[in-house]
Design a protein around this motif. Structure first.
Motif, PDB file in Angstrom:
ATOM      1  N   VAL A  91       0.818  -1.207   0.000  1.00  0.00           N
ATOM      2  CA  VAL A  91       0.000   0.000   0.000  1.00  0.00           C
ATOM      3  C   VAL A  91       0.860   1.268   0.000  1.00  0.00           C
ATOM      4  N   ASP A  92       2.119   1.143   0.391  1.00  0.00           N
ATOM      5  CA  ASP A  92       3.031   2.288   0.408  1.00  0.00           C
ATOM      6  C   ASP A  92       4.453   1.757   0.486  1.00  0.00           C
ATOM      7  N   MET A  93       5.420   2.590   0.122  1.00  0.00           N
ATOM      8  CA  MET A  93       6.825   2.190   0.222  1.00  0.00           C
ATOM      9  C   MET A  93       7.725   3.404   0.339  1.00  0.00           C
ATOM     10  N   ARG A  94       8.917   3.162   0.856  1.00  0.00           N
ATOM     11  CA  ARG A  94       9.932   4.194   1.032  1.00  0.00           C
ATOM     12  C   ARG A  94      11.263   3.643   0.540  1.00  0.00           C
ATOM     13  N   SER A  95      12.175   4.549   0.217  1.00  0.00           N
ATOM     14  CA  SER A  95      13.519   4.136  -0.185  1.00  0.00           C
ATOM     15  C   SER A  95      14.290   3.656   1.036  1.00  0.00           C
ATOM     16  N   ASN A  96      15.172   2.697   0.821  1.00  0.00           N
ATOM     17  CA  ASN A  96      16.037   2.208   1.893  1.00  0.00           C
ATOM     18  C   ASN A  96      17.473   2.196   1.379  1.00  0.00           C
ATOM     19  N   GLY A  97      17.956   3.351   0.999  1.00  0.00           N
ATOM     20  CA  GLY A  97      19.307   3.448   0.463  1.00  0.00           C
ATOM     21  C   GLY A  97      19.362   2.952  -0.966  1.00  0.00           C
ATOM     22  N   PRO A  98      20.568   2.819  -1.508  1.00  0.00           N
ATOM     23  CA  PRO A  98      20.688   2.391  -2.896  1.00  0.00           C
ATOM     24  C   PRO A  98      20.233   0.951  -3.084  1.00  0.00           C
ATOM     25  N   GLY A  99      19.228   0.788  -3.916  1.00  0.00           N
ATOM     26  CA  GLY A  99      18.781  -0.543  -4.283  1.00  0.00           C
ATOM     27  C   GLY A  99      17.838  -1.238  -3.330  1.00  0.00           C
TER      28      GLY A  99
END
Length: 126
Positions: A91-99
């Motif tokens: 339903v949602d997402m965020r970046s967690n650094g490169p890749g």
């Protein structure tokens, strides 16, 4: 001589060297890429791991979806991720650094870390 255990993506194994349990997310040349419930990843030799839970040979697809192998860069809101024997919709997402990505999934108790590398998801058919 012992026969090498064959593992597949989705199996849960116990790494006897680390004394830790993790889910297989990649298998290559006798080396397993594992991830635990907290999102920590590591590599282990397949012959040093014991099976805990075997992945279902015939996964249940959420209705109106098809399986696809995607990387964190390709994952989308609306995709379904198989975890712990169930499928959870993103339903949602965020970046967690490169890749990497942190996924928020409907019905899953906490955010889940999707690490770099391909993973099978179920994508809605358009």
């Amino acid at each position: 001589m012992t026969q090498t255990q064959r593992f597949q993506v989705g199996d849960v194994v116990r790494d006897t060297i680390r004394a830790a349990e993790g889910e297989v997310w990649k298998v290559e040349a006798g080396v397993l890429d594992l991830q635990n419930d907290a999102g920590y990843t590591w590599r282990a030799l397949a012959h040093r791991c014991n099976p805990t839970t075997v992945a279902d040979a015939s996964p249940q697809f959420p209705p109106g979806t098809k399986p696809e192998s995607v990387t964190p860069a390709d994952i989308r809101v609306g995709d379904w991720v198989p975890l712990d024997g169930r499928n959870y919709r993103i339903v949602d997402m965020r970046s967690n650094g490169p890749g990497g990505r942190i996924l928020i999934m409907d019905g899953y108790p906490r955010p889940w870390v999707m690490t770099p590398g391909p993973r099978q998801v179920y994508r809605p058919i358009q």
